[in-house]
Design a protein around this motif. Structure first.
Motif, short mmCIF file in Angstrom:
data_model
loop_
_atom_site.label_atom_id
_atom_site.label_comp_id
_atom_site.label_asym_id
_atom_site.label_seq_id
_atom_site.Cartn_x
_atom_site.Cartn_y
_atom_site.Cartn_z
N UNK A 133 3.81 -2.25 -0.43
CA UNK A 133 2.69 -2.59 0.45
C UNK A 133 1.80 -3.67 -0.17
N UNK A 134 1.65 -3.67 -1.50
CA UNK A 134 0.72 -4.63 -2.11
C UNK A 134 1.28 -6.06 -2.10
N UNK A 136 3.39 -7.04 0.01
CA UNK A 136 3.43 -7.37 1.44
C UNK A 136 2.06 -7.84 1.92
N UNK A 137 1.02 -7.17 1.46
CA UNK A 137 -0.34 -7.57 1.86
C UNK A 137 -0.62 -8.99 1.41
N UNK A 138 -0.23 -9.31 0.18
CA UNK A 138 -0.48 -10.65 -0.33
C UNK A 138 0.37 -11.69 0.40
N UNK A 140 1.35 -11.47 3.39
CA UNK A 140 0.74 -11.61 4.71
C UNK A 140 -0.39 -12.64 4.66
N UNK A 141 -1.18 -12.54 3.64
CA UNK A 141 -2.28 -13.52 3.49
C UNK A 141 -1.71 -14.93 3.34
#
Lengths: 269, 184
Positions: A133-134, A136-138, A140-141
């Motif tokens: 998830x981490x 992926x979050x980055x 995404x940004x």
């Protein structure tokens, strides 16, 4: 704190007992909640992500909040790190155009790096980036930035051209290349960005776990001690190797981001 | 225990879960905000200031060096000028000295000649005057002597010779008085 909260393996199993080798697997990446804030459960990786945030902000706040023209040692170290990203990544990839994106790149590099480094910090010993998830979050940004800059620089049509149509090729090639480029730019890039970081840290953690568990598991009998010692040496070597990989992956993530931004800023041909 | 946990939550490690993505976004947002709003502007300002200070210092050093070079140049120029001046002055003084000596010598020569010629003129004048006086006196004396001789022609030879002797004595005395007067 129970073992389920902080450790990734069973500790009461040893060689020549009836239980088998507790090989690390996907459950090594699942933790019981450490504590709860209201109804929200915080587990170890989350805590490490929060800690990373605090450490990065704290360190750079202490170094840069009241900067001196003649720097102290602390500020000097932070400046070298900052300069590495600013000059080594932003300036290298984009030149002077990269200056507005330096804050993004600096944040990405240090966030990823510190989250990776937890893998070899005693008691933490878990890379937060091995929870997908981490990354992926980055990613995404990065993806949002990439798309936003592409369309802001080139407009709607120009942006699509920029994403799908690489210049300077024979016309026939574009029939095949345009869909490939589109899929690559829009879907594959954020995916690989995520998976590259995640998989590297995931695999690194598994590798370390195999030898750490091996060291513990084989300890106890005479013959086991030799295995144990070998395993410990491997753990140490791999720890050094992981140190290198952690920095490298943070660097790769940042460089790729910079190169995507650089492509987005290119005028359509 | 862990086995059970994995069985209870069949969560694949390659499927991201939303709460964790949100946490990641929030944490990144915090870091980005702190860097973007506060820390990077602050450190960039310090870095710019430092660069300016270093460049300023270098410029100042360069300026000082240039000034020093210029001063040295002007000193050298002045020194060589002074040397030239000194040589010129020495030369001039030498020339002046020589001219002065020559002039003095000439003047001395001239004065000597003047003195000599004045002496000659004086002597000539004296001689002329003496000759003039002598001529007058000799005439007068000759007339006087002749008168006496004629007046006493009848007397004897002895008287004659006495007269002549007397005359001559008188003449001598006269000459003596004239000599002393002239000497005086």
């Amino acid at each position: 704190m129970s073992n389920d909260q902080v450790l990734a393996f069973e500790t009461d199993c040893h060689l020549f007992k009836d239980c088998g080798f507790p090989a690390p697997s996907e459950w090594s990446f699942i933790f019981e909640p450490l504590f709860t804030i209201g109804s929200f459960e915080v587990n170890k990786p989350m805590a490490l992500v929060f800690l990373s945030t605090v450490i990065i902000c704290g360190f750079f706040w202490a170094a840069f909040a009241r900067p001196k023209v003649v720097p102290g040692k602390f500020q000097l170290v932070a400046e070298v790190l900052y300069d590495f990203v600013r000059r080594g990544v932003a300036r290298e990839t984009m030149g002077k155009k990269g200056e507005p994106y330096v804050p993004l790149l600096v944040s990405l590099f240090f966030f990823v790096w510190i989250m990776n480094i937890w893998a070899i910090i005693p008691f933490a010993q878990f890379p937060a980036t091995s929870i997908i998830a981490y990354p992926a979050a980055l990613a995404l940004i990065v993806w949002c930035t990439y798309m936003y800059l592409t369309f802001r620089t080139n407009g709607l049509v120009g942006g699509i051209r920029n994403l799908c149509v690489p210049s300077g090729l024979p016309k026939g090639i574009y029939v095949i290349l345009t869909p490939i480029e589109f899929i690559s730019a829009v879907f594959i890039r954020p995916l690989t960005l995520t998976v590259r970081l995640f998989a590297n840290m995931f695999a690194g953690h598994l590798l370390l776990l195999v030898f750490i568990i091996g060291t513990w598991y084989t300890l106890g009998t005479v013959v086991g001690t030799f295995y144990s010692a070998t395993s410990l040496i491997m753990t140490l070597l791999l720890t050094v190797f992981e140190m290198f990989i952690q920095a490298l992956q943070a660097y790769v993530f940042t460089v790729l981001t910079a190169s995507y931004i650089s492509q987005a800023l290119e005028e359509a041909h | 225990m862990l086995m059970q946990l994995a069985a209870e939550e069949p969560q694949s490690p390659v499927v991201p879960v939303v709460p964790e993505i949100v946490i990641g976004l929030i944490c990144f947002g915090v870091i980005f905000f702190v860097f973007y709003k506060k820390l990077l502007p602050s450190i960039n300002k310090a870095l710019d200031e430092r660069r300016e200070a270093i460049e300023g210092g270098m410029e100042k050093a360069e300026a000082t060096q240039a000034e020093a070079r210029q001063t040295l140049e002007s000193y050298r120029e002045q020194l060589s000028e002074a040397r030239h001046e000194a040589a010129r002055l020495r030369q001039e003084a030498k020339e002046q000295g020589a001219a002065l000596i020559a002039e003095m010598r000439e003047e001395g020569q001239r004065q000597r000649e003047e003195i000599i010629s004045a002496g000659h003129a004086q002597i000539e004048a004296d001689r002329k005057q003496a000759a003039e006086l002598l001529r007058q006196d000799v005439g007068k004396l000759a007339v006087e002597l002749a008168g006496r001789l004629v007046g006493e022609s009848l007397e004897d030879h002895a008287r004659q010779s006495r007269t002549i002797d007397r005359f001559l004595d008188e003449l001598e005395a006269k000459a003596e008085t004239a000599g002393t007067e002239a000497a005086r």
